[in-house]
Design a protein around this motif. Structure first.
Motif, PDB file in Angstrom:
ATOM      1  N   GLY A 285       0.820  -1.212   0.000  1.00 34.07           N
ATOM      2  CA  GLY A 285       0.000   0.000   0.000  1.00 34.07           C
ATOM      3  C   GLY A 285       0.844   1.247   0.000  1.00 34.07           C
ATOM      4  N   GLU A 286       1.910   1.252   0.783  1.00 28.50           N
ATOM      5  CA  GLU A 286       2.813   2.403   0.840  1.00 28.50           C
ATOM      6  C   GLU A 286       3.493   2.614  -0.507  1.00 28.50           C
ATOM      7  N   TYR A 287       3.857   1.524  -1.128  1.00 26.89           N
ATOM      8  CA  TYR A 287       4.518   1.602  -2.431  1.00 26.89           C
ATOM      9  C   TYR A 287       3.580   2.205  -3.482  1.00 26.89           C
ATOM     10  N   GLN A 288       2.353   1.716  -3.509  1.00 30.32           N
ATOM     11  CA  GLN A 288       1.373   2.232  -4.465  1.00 30.32           C
ATOM     12  C   GLN A 288       1.089   3.720  -4.220  1.00 30.32           C
ATOM     13  N   LYS A 289       1.032   4.113  -2.950  1.00 32.04           N
ATOM     14  CA  LYS A 289       0.811   5.525  -2.616  1.00 32.04           C
ATOM     15  C   LYS A 289       1.972   6.376  -3.122  1.00 32.04           C
TER      16      LYS A 289
ATOM     17  N   ASP B 143       4.695  14.052  -4.931  1.00 31.63           N
ATOM     18  CA  ASP B 143       5.753  14.578  -4.063  1.00 31.63           C
ATOM     19  C   ASP B 143       7.017  13.736  -4.269  1.00 31.63           C
ATOM     20  N   VAL B 144       8.044  14.327  -4.875  1.00 31.13           N
ATOM     21  CA  VAL B 144       9.262  13.569  -5.166  1.00 31.13           C
ATOM     22  C   VAL B 144       9.970  13.132  -3.887  1.00 31.13           C
ATOM     23  N   ALA B 145       9.778  13.872  -2.796  1.00 23.75           N
ATOM     24  CA  ALA B 145      10.404  13.494  -1.523  1.00 23.75           C
ATOM     25  C   ALA B 145       9.809  12.200  -1.008  1.00 23.75           C
ATOM     26  N   VAL B 146       8.516  12.008  -1.182  1.00 22.33           N
ATOM     27  CA  VAL B 146       7.833  10.775  -0.773  1.00 22.33           C
ATOM     28  C   VAL B 146       8.359   9.612  -1.609  1.00 22.33           C
TER      29      VAL B 146
ATOM     30  N   GLU C 231      11.960   8.746  -0.492  1.00 25.06           N
ATOM     31  CA  GLU C 231      11.992   8.026   0.778  1.00 25.06           C
ATOM     32  C   GLU C 231      11.597   6.561   0.582  1.00 25.06           C
ATOM     33  N   MET C 232      10.538   6.313  -0.213  1.00 22.97           N
ATOM     34  CA  MET C 232      10.101   4.943  -0.455  1.00 22.97           C
ATOM     35  C   MET C 232      11.131   4.180  -1.285  1.00 22.97           C
ATOM     36  N   ALA C 233      11.695   4.841  -2.289  1.00 26.72           N
ATOM     37  CA  ALA C 233      12.713   4.200  -3.128  1.00 26.72           C
ATOM     38  C   ALA C 233      13.925   3.797  -2.295  1.00 26.72           C
ATOM     39  N   THR C 234      14.302   4.643  -1.362  1.00 24.99           N
ATOM     40  CA  THR C 234      15.435   4.345  -0.480  1.00 24.99           C
ATOM     41  C   THR C 234      15.138   3.122   0.388  1.00 24.99           C
TER      42      THR C 234
ATOM     43  N   ILE D 116      11.756   9.949 -10.460  1.00 25.70           N
ATOM     44  CA  ILE D 116      12.256  11.156  -9.784  1.00 25.70           C
ATOM     45  C   ILE D 116      13.612  11.635 -10.287  1.00 25.70           C
ATOM     46  N   ALA D 117      14.300  10.808 -11.097  1.00 25.02           N
ATOM     47  CA  ALA D 117      15.650  11.177 -11.552  1.00 25.02           C
ATOM     48  C   ALA D 117      15.713  12.560 -12.201  1.00 25.02           C
ATOM     49  N   PRO D 118      14.824  12.891 -13.145  1.00 30.23           N
ATOM     50  CA  PRO D 118      14.921  14.218 -13.774  1.00 30.23           C
ATOM     51  C   PRO D 118      14.781  15.365 -12.776  1.00 30.23           C
ATOM     52  N   ALA D 119      13.908  15.183 -11.773  1.00 28.14           N
ATOM     53  CA  ALA D 119      13.657  16.246 -10.796  1.00 28.14           C
ATOM     54  C   ALA D 119      14.793  16.403  -9.789  1.00 28.14           C
ATOM     55  N   TYR D 120      15.625  15.358  -9.624  1.00 28.28           N
ATOM     56  CA  TYR D 120      16.656  15.403  -8.583  1.00 28.28           C
ATOM     57  C   TYR D 120      18.000  15.922  -9.073  1.00 28.28           C
TER      58      TYR D 120
END
Length: 264
Positions: free
Chosen positions: A18-22, A28-31, A34-37, A55-59
């Protein structure tokens, strides 16, 4: 007790899903980061990659970009997507030349290409590319902790190229094109003087020389028989206890017998 543990595991599983799907749906790229980490640290690389790709382009240019692109590269590598890991590690090394991970990234980038090297019987474009990448790494980091591994990988690849070239040269002998076999085997020995296939190449040069001679017109046979005798001498001088000693000796006896007709 086992039933309770099972239920807790199931709940944890669906909760994480569920967290992954969210995170996937979040803008929010920060979210997502955090999940990717978390996924990366849990060795769930395929899921982590999906988020990193988003998120790569935004980071790029952000403080956490170096960490993100390192994990992104490692995720490709650890999920055996070597074309992509090679590209990402090279991009990382180019973008963060002062990173404490630069040496590791440079090595893993080169190693990624070496993992793409196919069987010697196939096209060796990827092998040549991997050799170039590994040599660049060795030249750039002569005191690297990865140096021994890099040298082993490099030797494995160069041995594969040698085998490819040797087998191509030997193939002329197999298809009875003895003139081409002699030229190709000579070129191989000249280009790879320290090759592990030198003994084999010298034997098949002898074999090709003799078979060319006995299939020649009388006007060319004597000269070609003498050339094949020289090929025998070179083989035995190079490898006195050659594994082809019996076959070579039988061939020499036939050469001597065939030459007798020209001494009358």
């Amino acid at each position: 007790m086992k039933k309770i543990l099972y239920i807790l595991l199931v709940v944890a599983f669906f909760s994480s899903c569920g967290e992954y799907q969210k995170a996937l749906k979040s803008e929010d790229v920060a979210v997502k980061f955090e999940m990717a980490t978390k996924l990366y640290e849990s060795a769930k690389y395929s899921k982590a990659i999906r988020l990193f790709e988003e998120i790569a382009p935004a980071y790029r240019g952000k403080p956490q970009a170096e960490k993100m692109f390192y994990m992104f590269s490692q995720s490709y590598y650890k999920s055996r997507q070597y074309y992509l890991s090679g590209y990402q590690f090279e991009s990382f090394a180019s973008s963060y030349p002062k990173s404490e991970k630069i040496e590791e990234a440079s090595y893993l980038g080169a190693k990624s290409y070496s993992m793409l090297s196919p069987s010697y019987s196939l096209d060796q474009a990827d092998t040549h590319k991997a050799i170039s990448k590994l040599q660049d790494f060795i030249d750039a980091y002569p005191n690297s902790t990865y140096l021994a591994e890099a040298n082993i990988a490099l030797k494995k690849l160069t041995d594969k190229i040698e085998k490819k070239v040797y087998e191509n040269a030997k193939q002329y002998n197999t298809i009875y094109d003895y003139k081409s076999a002699i030229v190709a085997l000579d070129n191989f020995i000249s280009d790879y003087p320290g090759t592990v296939f030198k003994e084999d190449a010298l034997f098949y040069k002898l074999d090709s020389s003799y078979k060319l001679a006995i299939n020649s017109i009388p006007a060319k046979m004597e000269e070609r028989l003498k050339v094949s005798k020289t090929a025998y001498d070179i083989l035995l001088k190079t490898k006195p206890e050659t594994k082809y000693k019996v076959k070579a000796a039988e061939m020499l006896a036939r050469i001597g017998k065939d030459l007798q007709q020209f001494s009358k």
